[in-house]
Write a protein that holds these residues in place. Structure first.
Motif, PDB file in Angstrom:
ATOM      1  N   ARG A  30     -39.291  21.780   5.120  1.00  0.00           N
ATOM      2  CA  ARG A  30     -38.822  23.099   5.514  1.00  0.00           C
ATOM      3  C   ARG A  30     -38.129  23.002   6.871  1.00  0.00           C
ATOM      4  O   ARG A  30     -37.506  22.014   7.183  1.00  0.00           O
ATOM      5  CB  ARG A  30     -39.985  24.104   5.538  1.00  0.00           C
ATOM      6  CG  ARG A  30     -40.682  24.241   4.188  1.00  0.00           C
ATOM      7  CD  ARG A  30     -39.719  24.710   3.098  1.00  0.00           C
ATOM      8  NE  ARG A  30     -40.360  24.755   1.790  1.00  0.00           N
ATOM      9  CZ  ARG A  30     -39.722  25.082   0.676  1.00  0.00           C
ATOM     10  NH1 ARG A  30     -38.432  25.386   0.719  1.00  0.00           N
ATOM     11  NH2 ARG A  30     -40.345  25.092  -0.479  1.00  0.00           N
ATOM     12  N   ASN A  31     -38.243  24.045   7.704  1.00  0.00           N
ATOM     13  CA  ASN A  31     -37.564  24.016   9.007  1.00  0.00           C
ATOM     14  C   ASN A  31     -38.584  23.919  10.125  1.00  0.00           C
ATOM     15  O   ASN A  31     -39.620  24.570  10.061  1.00  0.00           O
ATOM     16  CB  ASN A  31     -36.727  25.285   9.194  1.00  0.00           C
ATOM     17  CG  ASN A  31     -35.510  25.309   8.287  1.00  0.00           C
ATOM     18  OD1 ASN A  31     -34.924  24.275   8.018  1.00  0.00           O
ATOM     19  ND2 ASN A  31     -35.140  26.480   7.816  1.00  0.00           N
ATOM     20  N   PRO A  32     -38.302  23.152  11.176  1.00  0.00           N
ATOM     21  CA  PRO A  32     -37.163  22.235  11.290  1.00  0.00           C
ATOM     22  C   PRO A  32     -37.413  20.953  10.517  1.00  0.00           C
ATOM     23  O   PRO A  32     -38.554  20.521  10.395  1.00  0.00           O
ATOM     24  CB  PRO A  32     -37.097  21.963  12.791  1.00  0.00           C
ATOM     25  CG  PRO A  32     -38.525  22.064  13.242  1.00  0.00           C
ATOM     26  CD  PRO A  32     -39.155  23.139  12.384  1.00  0.00           C
ATOM     27  N   CYS A  33     -36.354  20.349   9.991  1.00  0.00           N
ATOM     28  CA  CYS A  33     -36.476  19.098   9.244  1.00  0.00           C
ATOM     29  C   CYS A  33     -35.979  17.949  10.118  1.00  0.00           C
ATOM     30  O   CYS A  33     -34.871  18.003  10.643  1.00  0.00           O
ATOM     31  CB  CYS A  33     -35.652  19.169   7.956  1.00  0.00           C
ATOM     32  SG  CYS A  33     -35.640  17.636   7.005  1.00  0.00           S
ATOM     33  N   ARG A  34     -36.816  16.937  10.272  1.00  0.00           N
ATOM     34  CA  ARG A  34     -36.445  15.773  11.068  1.00  0.00           C
ATOM     35  C   ARG A  34     -36.548  14.529  10.187  1.00  0.00           C
ATOM     36  O   ARG A  34     -37.561  14.313   9.526  1.00  0.00           O
ATOM     37  CB  ARG A  34     -37.354  15.641  12.295  1.00  0.00           C
ATOM     38  CG  ARG A  34     -37.176  16.760  13.302  1.00  0.00           C
ATOM     39  CD  ARG A  34     -38.039  16.550  14.540  1.00  0.00           C
ATOM     40  NE  ARG A  34     -39.456  16.619  14.224  1.00  0.00           N
ATOM     41  CZ  ARG A  34     -40.156  17.756  14.176  1.00  0.00           C
ATOM     42  NH1 ARG A  34     -39.549  18.911  14.411  1.00  0.00           N
ATOM     43  NH2 ARG A  34     -41.436  17.736  13.893  1.00  0.00           N
ATOM     44  N   ILE A  35     -35.500  13.719  10.193  1.00  0.00           N
ATOM     45  CA  ILE A  35     -35.438  12.524   9.349  1.00  0.00           C
ATOM     46  C   ILE A  35     -35.150  11.307  10.231  1.00  0.00           C
ATOM     47  O   ILE A  35     -34.253  11.343  11.078  1.00  0.00           O
ATOM     48  CB  ILE A  35     -34.346  12.644   8.277  1.00  0.00           C
ATOM     49  CG1 ILE A  35     -34.621  13.826   7.340  1.00  0.00           C
ATOM     50  CG2 ILE A  35     -34.240  11.357   7.454  1.00  0.00           C
ATOM     51  CD1 ILE A  35     -33.520  14.083   6.346  1.00  0.00           C
ATOM     52  N   MET A  36     -35.916  10.255  10.034  1.00  0.00           N
ATOM     53  CA  MET A  36     -35.656   8.982  10.691  1.00  0.00           C
ATOM     54  C   MET A  36     -35.264   7.968   9.620  1.00  0.00           C
ATOM     55  O   MET A  36     -35.977   7.795   8.630  1.00  0.00           O
ATOM     56  CB  MET A  36     -36.894   8.491  11.434  1.00  0.00           C
ATOM     57  CG  MET A  36     -36.771   7.065  11.979  1.00  0.00           C
ATOM     58  SD  MET A  36     -35.495   6.903  13.247  1.00  0.00           S
ATOM     59  CE  MET A  36     -36.319   7.759  14.607  1.00  0.00           C
ATOM     60  N   LEU A  37     -34.117   7.332   9.807  1.00  0.00           N
ATOM     61  CA  LEU A  37     -33.683   6.266   8.908  1.00  0.00           C
ATOM     62  C   LEU A  37     -33.915   4.934   9.607  1.00  0.00           C
ATOM     63  O   LEU A  37     -33.272   4.632  10.621  1.00  0.00           O
ATOM     64  CB  LEU A  37     -32.200   6.412   8.568  1.00  0.00           C
ATOM     65  CG  LEU A  37     -31.813   7.337   7.424  1.00  0.00           C
ATOM     66  CD1 LEU A  37     -30.310   7.310   7.238  1.00  0.00           C
ATOM     67  CD2 LEU A  37     -32.496   6.958   6.142  1.00  0.00           C
ATOM     68  N   ARG A  38     -34.838   4.144   9.091  1.00  0.00           N
ATOM     69  CA  ARG A  38     -35.087   2.813   9.636  1.00  0.00           C
ATOM     70  C   ARG A  38     -34.266   1.803   8.838  1.00  0.00           C
ATOM     71  O   ARG A  38     -34.501   1.614   7.645  1.00  0.00           O
ATOM     72  CB  ARG A  38     -36.573   2.479   9.562  1.00  0.00           C
ATOM     73  CG  ARG A  38     -37.419   3.287  10.538  1.00  0.00           C
ATOM     74  CD  ARG A  38     -38.876   2.883  10.506  1.00  0.00           C
ATOM     75  NE  ARG A  38     -39.651   3.650  11.458  1.00  0.00           N
ATOM     76  CZ  ARG A  38     -40.979   3.680  11.487  1.00  0.00           C
ATOM     77  NH1 ARG A  38     -41.678   2.966  10.611  1.00  0.00           N
ATOM     78  NH2 ARG A  38     -41.620   4.407  12.388  1.00  0.00           N
TER      79      ARG A  38
END
Length: 341
Positions: free
Chosen positions: A255-263
């Motif tokens: 949902r909000n806020p959405c945080r994405i980490m790409l390793r």
């Protein structure tokens, strides 16, 4: 057993399987195999009722278990019927595979109203893939717009419904905006579908900018091997299919806020991307069938995203699976082959 009781039993089993197909596909598969092997008459009665659009999940599951049941002749006639009428791309593909596996064991006969399956050439299959993706987006947009129109009509019939009318109109405008984007996606240069060497991180940053314009409050960061630049052989279209569904899945879960980490990690033979978001991760119940059947934790009308993603990765000669991110939570792991020099 009298007919009325038989119908009651069939409806009860069908309702339970529909719920399981959405919430726990693994249990639904087990129950389907047990039912077809142990209660063939009830199974036939059930299969006869799976010809509606809402039962695509169950048709998909039955195609997947076709090799695991003893009484294959029970399933085969229904697979032939469904293949001729199926509108869902992934369900039709599962049925095609099942028919190809069964045709050596049980002859498939064509009749005027039940044609035998057709196995298209590669060009036609690729065209069908692209056309099906667009058709799915358009159908979804139109159905959602219709739902807002019904809300609007109901609100206009009620006194003091200003708030409800405004909400319905806002929802309708948003669905038409997204529908317009889907239509515009068909009007692109042919190179959009052609393979080329793509610098992955700059491409992802640009793609995220387009995504953020439609979905607010999403933050994507990169960690790992980004220098020297990571390159993959892909098309813009297939990469968009992979990462649009990746972002959307994360956005729905967090949902909000959405945080994405790409390793990102580059190896001699592949590039690996571990997708970590601030959502709950994937539940254990979906591990086995996550990229084989439509599965979702968000409701029965969803669950195609992982299928689309894995299908696009297969076309890029890569793979996608669920893996422990080191905390006991399962996340998406994407692997792209290193481009040939």
């Amino acid at each position: 057993m009298i007919d009325g009781q038989h119908d009651t039993d069939t409806n009860s089993v069908l309702d339970r399987l529909r719920r399981l197909a959405a919430s726990d596909p693994r249990s639904a598969r087990t129950e389907l195999i047990s039912l077809i092997n142990g209660q063939p008459e009830l199974a036939r009665s059930l299969l006869e009722r799976l010809d509606t659009r809402k039962d695509g999940r169950l048709r998909h599951l039955i195609a997947r278990v076709a090799q695991e049941v003893g009484s294959k002749t029970i399933i085969l006639p229904f697979l032939v019927q469904w293949h001729a009428r199926e509108t869902d791309e992934f369900t039709r593909r599962a049925i095609t595979v099942a028919l190809g596996q069964l045709e050596e064991q049980v002859p498939v006969t064509a009749t005027p109203d039940k044609p035998a399956p057709v196995y298209p050439a590669q060009f036609a299959e690729t065209y069908d893939y692209i056309a099906s993706r667009l058709k799915h987006k358009l159908n979804n947009g139109i159905m959602k717009a219709q739902a807002h129109l019904l809300r609007l009509a109901a609100a206009l019939e009620q006194p003091d419904s200003t708030g409800a009318v405004g909400s319905a109109i806002a929802g309708l405008k948003e669905e038409f905006r997204r529908l317009g984007i889907a239509i515009e996606a068909a009007d692109v240069d042919p190179s959009h579908f052609q393979g080329r060497a793509i610098l992955l991180v700059p491409w992802l940053q640009a793609m995220n900018g387009r995504y953020a314009a439609q979905f607010s409050r999403i933050d994507i960061q990169f960690e790992g091997d980004v220098d020297p630049p990571v390159t993959v052989d892909a098309s813009d279209y297939l990469l968009e299919t992979v990462f649009w569904n990746t972002w959307l899945n994360a956005h729905q879960a967090a949902r909000n806020p959405c945080r994405i980490m790409l390793r990102i990690k580059q190896y001699s033979d592949c590039v690996r991307l571990l997708v970590i978001d601030n959502g709950p991760g994937f539940p254990e119940a979906v591990h086995d069938g996550a990229f084989q059947e439509p599965v979702s934790t968000h409701g029965a009308n969803r669950g195609r995203g992982l299928l689309e993603m894995s299908d696009a990765m297969r076309r890029l000669y890569g793979s996608v699976r669920l893996t422990d991110d080191g905390t006991g939570t399962f996340r998406l792991l994407l692997e792209f082959p290193v481009p040939r020099s």
